[in-house]
Enzyme design. Structure first.
Site, PDB file in Angstrom:
ATOM      1  CG  ASP A  55      16.976 -56.590 -11.323  1.00 39.18           C
ATOM      2  OD1 ASP A  55      17.623 -56.050 -12.250  1.00 39.18           O
ATOM      3  OD2 ASP A  55      15.878 -56.165 -10.917  1.00 39.18           O
ATOM      4  CG  ASN A  78      21.066 -63.208 -23.243  1.00 37.55           C
ATOM      5  OD1 ASN A  78      20.965 -63.039 -24.455  1.00 37.55           O
ATOM      6  ND2 ASN A  78      20.048 -63.625 -22.488  1.00 37.55           N
ATOM      7  CE1 TYR A 140      17.408 -53.397 -27.111  1.00 35.38           C
ATOM      8  CE2 TYR A 140      17.890 -52.942 -29.422  1.00 35.38           C
ATOM      9  CZ  TYR A 140      17.880 -53.817 -28.341  1.00 35.38           C
ATOM     10  OH  TYR A 140      18.360 -55.097 -28.499  1.00 35.38           O
ATOM     11  CE  LYS A 144      20.978 -54.433 -26.525  1.00 36.27           C
ATOM     12  NZ  LYS A 144      21.523 -55.581 -25.785  1.00 36.27           N
TER      13      LYS A 144
END
Ligand SMILES: NC(=O)c1ccc[n+]([C@@H]2O[C@H](COP(=O)([O-])OP(=O)(O)OC[C@H]3O[C@@H](n4cnc5c(N)ncnc54)[C@H](OP(=O)(O)O)[C@@H]3O)[C@@H](O)[C@H]2O)c1
Length: 235
Positions: A55, A78, A140, A144
């Site tokens: 995790d 990933n 999000y 990123k």
């Protein structure tokens, strides 16, 4: 340049749409062993794939995985999550969860595997997003964007040790993460482009046209990049 033939690779989020494709194509290209890391490891019909519990948000889990896989030469960060809430009115816990998984996760994994990567003059691949370069008002895209910056810093830090750091950027791709009827990349094409870039020694892979447009658009004034701002700008 990083040879995949003979490499020992750890893939996080290995049970996901892109993750499974990474595992499959890495073995196809001759990776000697692939640690398929997931929160709930599954079985693989391939003796060269080692299911590994990991995790990315749990420091002890990352430490254990690194201790059990000290022969790793390539790490593919990933794993990722997407939640929809807005930065202003959405649940702050969702924003934090995305930062934990999409930013601190890859950072924590890279730090834990750094000794092995330095020893092997290996490589790190961080799977970011076209949304690293185009904000959509949620946690999000912020996470990123943070990963993009960290990827550039990690590249500078690890260059002296001969470690390649590759940022992978992509738009809509047909995996469980992205619902909806819009045109999407085939995960197999994205993974092939990323692995081609890895073998060619690239710093970045831009997997599709939307992503290349987002990257190219960074130099434009911010009000020209977002429809909502163009309207406000005209008023
Ligand atoms: N699909 C797209 O349109 C798109 C576009 C741009 C970028 N990306 C990026 O591509 C990467 C792969 O996503 P995908 O499209 O393959 O989505 P996916 O099928 O949903 O796979 C994401 C994987 O990440 C794993 N994960 C989530 N939190 C984790 C944690 N704390 N520790 C370990 N694993 C965790 C999930 O594991 P569980 O199975 O345990 O939930 C899942 O297997 C992500 O970083 C994503 O942000 C995707």
């Amino acid at each position: 340049m990083t040879d995949i033939d003979g490499a020992v690779v750890l893939v996080t989020g290995a049970n996901g749409g892109l993750g499974q494709e990474f595992v499959r194509q890495l073995r196809e290209r001759g990776a000697a062993r692939v640690y398929a890391a997931a929160r709930s490891p599954r079985t693989w019909d391939d003796g060269g794939v080692v299911p590994t519990r990991l995790d990315v948000t749990d420091a002890a889990s990352v430490r254990d995985a690194a201790a059990g896989a000290d022969d790793v030469t390539v790490v593919i960060n990933n794993a990722g999550v997407l939640r929809s809430g807005s930065l202003v009115d959405g649940d702050l816990d969702d924003v934090r969860a995305q930062m934990e998984t999409n930013f601190f996760g890859p950072l924590q994994v890279t730090r834990a595997f750094a000794p092995a990567l330095r020893r092997s003059h290996g490589a790190v691949v961080n799977v970011a997003s076209a949304l690293s370069w185009f904000a959509i008002g949620n946690g999000y895209s912020a996470s990123k964007a943070a990963l993009w910056s960290a990827t550039d810093s990690l590249r500078l830090e690890l260059a002296a040790d001969g470690v390649q750091v590759l940022g992978a950027y992509l738009a809509f791709t047909d995996t469980p993460m992205t619902a909806g009827d819009m045109p999407k990349n085939d995960p197999a094409d994205v993974v092939a482009a990323v692995l081609d870039g890895l073998e060619a020694g690239a710093h970045e892979v831009l997997a599709d046209e939307l992503t290349r447009a987002a990257r190219a658009g960074l130099s434009a004034p911010v009000h020209e990049r977002y429809d909502a701002l163009q309207e406000a700008h005209r008023r």
